[in-house]
Write a protein that holds these residues in place. Structure first.
Motif, PDB file in Angstrom:
ATOM      1  N   GLU A  58       0.857  -1.404   0.016  1.00 58.76           N
ATOM      2  CA  GLU A  58      -0.068  -0.300  -0.424  1.00 58.76           C
ATOM      3  C   GLU A  58       0.541   0.851  -0.033  1.00 58.76           C
ATOM      4  OE1 GLU A  58      -3.294  -0.171   3.437  1.00 58.76           O
ATOM      5  OE2 GLU A  58      -3.710  -1.846   2.269  1.00 58.76           O
ATOM      6  N   GLY A  60      -0.177   4.880   0.307  1.00 62.58           N
ATOM      7  CA  GLY A  60      -0.732   6.474   0.559  1.00 62.58           C
ATOM      8  C   GLY A  60      -0.627   6.975   0.317  1.00 62.58           C
ATOM      9  N   ARG A  61      -0.210   8.170   0.486  1.00 63.84           N
ATOM     10  CA  ARG A  61      -0.144   9.550  -0.025  1.00 63.84           C
ATOM     11  C   ARG A  61       0.605   9.418  -1.658  1.00 63.84           C
ATOM     12  NH1 ARG A  61       1.342  13.541   4.776  1.00 63.84           N
ATOM     13  NH2 ARG A  61       0.905  15.377   3.068  1.00 63.84           N
ATOM     14  N   GLY A 168       5.189  10.212   5.040  1.00 64.73           N
ATOM     15  CA  GLY A 168       3.792   9.464   4.720  1.00 64.73           C
ATOM     16  C   GLY A 168       3.395   8.842   3.303  1.00 64.73           C
ATOM     17  N   GLY A 170       4.706   7.712  -0.155  1.00 61.16           N
ATOM     18  CA  GLY A 170       4.934   6.520  -1.025  1.00 61.16           C
ATOM     19  C   GLY A 170       4.556   6.313  -2.346  1.00 61.16           C
TER      20      GLY A 170
END
Length: 359
Positions: A58, A60-61, A168, A170
């Motif tokens: 996953e 994220g941002r 954060g 990714g």
């Protein structure tokens, strides 16, 4: 940052996680579809799994890093637009009015605008100011910058990418703004591949035939004056490159050092990617090519990198627009791998001769 310190960072970029990529491949083959039928989406999912070291990653941002800088070679009349457009467009990015802003809002990405070498005083609460110098020198008369400045610009990109990882993010993309930067990118490509400038130099901002021939001759002169060493990417970058190109190479290297995939935009971003790949060959495995630009030379750049574009939309704007458009495709590849049912869970029969999933 010294070259030795840069070398230590480059040495820390490792290969893809083969175990995670293999697990992702097995998962994809278990999904309710013929093997390989999702094409490039499956390849991207496996690549991202290998980058992140997780079979079902996953991200994220998301952010597109737009590096902005000016080019002294504009004094040679190589662009249809004046150099003043660079700072004007930076303010447009910060105000949310550029194409990359619109597409980033559409795809849920953030725009990170960096002044790494704009030849103007800029101030804005959203601007990340990391000016290495006030634009490059005219490369047709001498080196665009010093070797130390090239390293400093790369360091800036590395630190920005690592900072975004800590925040954060990714998934990153490369974008740029700099009147004259197709001239620098064409010069880089010509030196690093041995191609004749005419074969890899396009119209950039939309120049006519006469100015295109002049632009190609300026690049020949810059290469002859500076004699960059094609076996030394830092030498090539310093002599005929650009600050935003160096910064984007740093973004790619910094992302790779934190095992974050980077979506590469068009011609200028790909020139930066080639510098990154020449400095750290393993960094290429962390790159995803977004689209094939209309700019002459981009196909040659992608060939040199060994990357295949996901889209072909006849675009040549830059800014990171093509890369941002590819964000949803990267996310779709991971959603498919994560959310599709397997043959076993859905009770769907596999093709004859195949082992049932989970057997």
């Amino acid at each position: 940052m010294s070259e030795q310190e840069l070398g230590n960072i480059l040495a820390g970029i490792g290969p893809l996680d083969e175990r995670a990529a293999a697990e992702a491949a097995r998962r994809l083959d278990e999904l309710t579809k013929p093997p390989g039928s999702l094409g490039r989406l499956e390849a991207v999912a496996q690549q991202v799994a290998g980058i992140r070291g997780e079979a079902l990653p996953e991200l994220g941002r998301k952010a597109v890093v737009v590096m902005a800088a000016d080019h002294g070679v504009c004094a040679e009349g190589v662009s249809a637009f004046p150099a003043e457009v660079t700072p004007q467009m930076v303010l447009n990015f910060l105000g949310g009015g550029a194409a990359v802003n619109v597409l980033s809002r559409q795809t849920g990405a953030e725009v990170v605008c960096v002044d790494i070498g704009v030849n103007a005083m800029l101030s804005h609460p959203l601007l990340r100011s990391h000016k290495v110098r006030w634009g490059t020198a005219n490369m047709a008369e001498g080196p665009a910058m010093t070797r130390e400045e090239a390293v400093e610009a790369i360091r800036t990109g590395i630190e920005i990418a690592r900072g975004l990882a800590d925040e954060g993010f990714g998934l990153l993309a490369t974008g740029e703004m700099g009147i004259g930067n197709t001239t620098a990118s064409s010069a880089l490509l010509s030196v690093l591949t041995g191609e004749e400038p005419a074969a890899v130099t396009g119209r950039g901002t939309g120049i006519d035939d006469a100015r295109l021939r002049h632009k190609q001759e300026v690049i020949r002169r810059a290469i002859a004056v500076n004699r960059p060493d094609p076996n030394d990417p830092l030498d090539v970058l310093a002599k005929v490159g650009g600050l935003e190109i160096a910064g984007l190479a740093g973004v790619i290297l910094g992302a790779a050092s934190r095992r974050i995939p980077v979506v590469i935009d068009g011609f200028i971003s790909s020139a930066a990617a080639l510098i990154a790949a020449r400095l750290a060959p393993l960094s290429r495995d962390f790159m995803i090519a977004s689209h094939l630009s209309e700019e002459r030379g981009h196909a040659r750049l992608l060939q040199e990198l060994g990357l295949a574009p996901m889209l072909q939309l006849d675009m040549r704007l830059g800014e990171g627009t093509g890369a941002v458009l590819a964000f949803p495709l990267v996310e779709a590849s991971l959603k498919l791998m994560r959310e599709m049912a397997t043959f076993g869970s859905a009770g769907v029969s596999q093709a004859a001769g195949e082992t049932p999933a989970g057997a």
